[in-house]
Design a protein around this motif. Sequence first.
Motif, PDB file in Angstrom:
ATOM      1  N   PRO A 184       5.814   5.816   8.899  1.00  0.00           N
ATOM      2  CA  PRO A 184       4.787   5.613   7.861  1.00  0.00           C
ATOM      3  C   PRO A 184       3.390   5.990   8.354  1.00  0.00           C
ATOM      4  O   PRO A 184       2.571   6.504   7.586  1.00  0.00           O
ATOM      5  N   ALA A 185       3.131   5.758   9.658  1.00  0.00           N
ATOM      6  CA  ALA A 185       1.823   6.140  10.218  1.00  0.00           C
ATOM      7  C   ALA A 185       1.683   7.656  10.155  1.00  0.00           C
ATOM      8  O   ALA A 185       0.637   8.193   9.747  1.00  0.00           O
ATOM      9  N   SER A 210       4.434  -3.406   1.284  1.00  0.00           N
ATOM     10  CA  SER A 210       5.488  -2.659   0.579  1.00  0.00           C
ATOM     11  C   SER A 210       6.303  -3.567  -0.338  1.00  0.00           C
ATOM     12  O   SER A 210       6.807  -3.134  -1.359  1.00  0.00           O
ATOM     13  N   PHE A 211       6.503  -4.821   0.089  1.00  0.00           N
ATOM     14  CA  PHE A 211       7.376  -5.734  -0.645  1.00  0.00           C
ATOM     15  C   PHE A 211       6.568  -6.848  -1.309  1.00  0.00           C
ATOM     16  O   PHE A 211       5.653  -7.408  -0.692  1.00  0.00           O
ATOM     17  N   GLU A 212       6.954  -7.183  -2.545  1.00  0.00           N
ATOM     18  CA  GLU A 212       6.345  -8.321  -3.253  1.00  0.00           C
ATOM     19  C   GLU A 212       6.368  -9.573  -2.383  1.00  0.00           C
ATOM     20  O   GLU A 212       5.386 -10.305  -2.285  1.00  0.00           O
ATOM     21  N   LEU A 268       5.212   2.086   0.727  1.00  0.00           N
ATOM     22  CA  LEU A 268       5.241   2.621   2.085  1.00  0.00           C
ATOM     23  C   LEU A 268       5.108   4.148   2.066  1.00  0.00           C
ATOM     24  O   LEU A 268       5.897   4.828   1.413  1.00  0.00           O
ATOM     25  N   PRO A 269       4.130   4.691   2.799  1.00  0.00           N
ATOM     26  CA  PRO A 269       4.017   6.158   2.834  1.00  0.00           C
ATOM     27  C   PRO A 269       5.281   6.792   3.417  1.00  0.00           C
ATOM     28  O   PRO A 269       5.855   6.291   4.379  1.00  0.00           O
ATOM     29  N   ASP A 308       7.326   3.455  -4.695  1.00  0.00           N
ATOM     30  CA  ASP A 308       6.008   3.515  -5.271  1.00  0.00           C
ATOM     31  C   ASP A 308       5.595   4.973  -5.330  1.00  0.00           C
ATOM     32  O   ASP A 308       5.804   5.712  -4.385  1.00  0.00           O
ATOM     33  N   GLN A 309       5.053   5.402  -6.454  1.00  0.00           N
ATOM     34  CA  GLN A 309       4.823   6.833  -6.622  1.00  0.00           C
ATOM     35  C   GLN A 309       3.803   7.416  -5.648  1.00  0.00           C
ATOM     36  O   GLN A 309       3.965   8.496  -5.168  1.00  0.00           O
ATOM     37  N   ASN A 310       2.779   6.644  -5.342  1.00  0.00           N
ATOM     38  CA  ASN A 310       1.757   7.270  -4.525  1.00  0.00           C
ATOM     39  C   ASN A 310       1.090   6.331  -3.522  1.00  0.00           C
ATOM     40  O   ASN A 310      -0.101   6.017  -3.636  1.00  0.00           O
ATOM     41  N   PRO A 311       1.837   5.902  -2.516  1.00  0.00           N
ATOM     42  CA  PRO A 311       1.290   4.936  -1.552  1.00  0.00           C
ATOM     43  C   PRO A 311       0.028   5.445  -0.874  1.00  0.00           C
ATOM     44  O   PRO A 311      -0.940   4.696  -0.709  1.00  0.00           O
ATOM     45  N   CYS A 312       0.025   6.735  -0.477  1.00  0.00           N
ATOM     46  CA  CYS A 312      -1.138   7.253   0.260  1.00  0.00           C
ATOM     47  C   CYS A 312      -2.389   7.183  -0.602  1.00  0.00           C
ATOM     48  O   CYS A 312      -3.461   6.767  -0.147  1.00  0.00           O
TER      49      CYS A 312
END
Length: 352
Positions: free
Chosen positions: A15-16, A139-141, A157-158, A334-338
């Motif tokens: 993810p980094a 990332s998680f609820e 999460l990216p 998620d569509q767009n984490p970044c």
Amino acid sequence: MLYVAGGGTGGHFFPALALIECLLEREIPCKFVGAERGIERKLSHLLPVEGKFLKVYPFFGRSPVEKLRSLYSIFSSSLFLLPKLERKDVSIIFGGYASLPLGLASVLRGTPLFLHEQNSIPSTTNQLLSRFAKRVFVSFEYSKKFFPKEKVVKTGLPVRRALIDGLKLSKEQARALLNLSDKPTLLVMGGSQGAVFLNNLAFEIFKKTDFQGVHITGEKDYERFKDAYKNMPVLVLPFTENMGLIYRACDLALSRAGASTITELSLYGVPALFVPFPHAIRDHQYYNAKEIEGLGGGLVIRQEEAELNTVLKLLEKILSNREEFSKAITRFADQNPCEKILNSLQEFLPRY
Ligand SMILES: CC(=O)N[C@H]1[C@@H](OP(=O)(O)OP(=O)(O)OC[C@H]2O[C@@H](n3ccc(=O)[nH]c3=O)[C@H](O)[C@@H]2O)O[C@H](CO)[C@@H](O)[C@@H]1O
């Protein structure tokens, strides 16, 4: 400069790396910080920016002597980073021992610190640092409740560019590239390092059923399985840098429940039977998987209950309702984490 830290295992590093790719696309200069002994060192050719690999050691699950060595390495690495940080620098860390030195250096220097928590139950690193952080991305609820309410932003999460690129392929194209037919295709994977328990189970499954599949063993267990599937339609790999292609080709998965694995399965709409790693810190994999089960995107079974016949029944249940499971698991991605992370950083960007 924007510093991004995360490593030790792929779950913290990838993810980094994904965030770094987004930053570069937007021409935001950044540097990476990880651990010399982590997976990030071996995969450093994937890094498009300068990386600093610290001599830092893990703390949890170690002997008392190793814990002392770990603490010493974390503090000395923080002191090493401290003079390198300028007041206008921003740090984002993805948890794990490899990112703690940057987190501590940022706190000591008083520069803006952001955290990303991949799992449903936070790492100690992130929980400790959250009181000093500007924002905590999750990332998680389920993980929201562990952090100060006003700081939490659910971003997802990216995911690395190379993984997203696989989405351009059709299932047929991916299968043709892997030499697989159009039979139901099972992916078995145990996170970035493989899982001995799943490897043994996978072998039994492929022997007993007519699933074709992809079995990723992890580097350490590859020798045992590399010749095990003679005359069977099973592709066996120690590790691959082309996970997008693999996800694209598969109908369902038998998997551990690491955060990146879950996010990627979700992106590709591949439902899974999750067997969470039983020794994951604070059982976080179980809660990760439970969130997906709650959405209807997969099923969860504890390792001690995961005997062959039960597992086969659960896989069959997923396969016969594949469309619904697949639709449900995509709801997690998620569509767009970044984009969401960068929006939160926005007010700090003029500091460059
Ligand atoms: C045992 C343990 O505690 N694991 C944790 C570790 O997982 P681990 O490092 O196993 O991480 P994840 O399951 O989150 O991710 C695995 C990553 O490895 C990649 N991959 C895997 C196999 C392969 O052949 N090629 C490849 O590139 C996947 O695409 C994915 O990006 O960190 C994660 C993030 O904190 C946690 O959620 C996990 O619980």
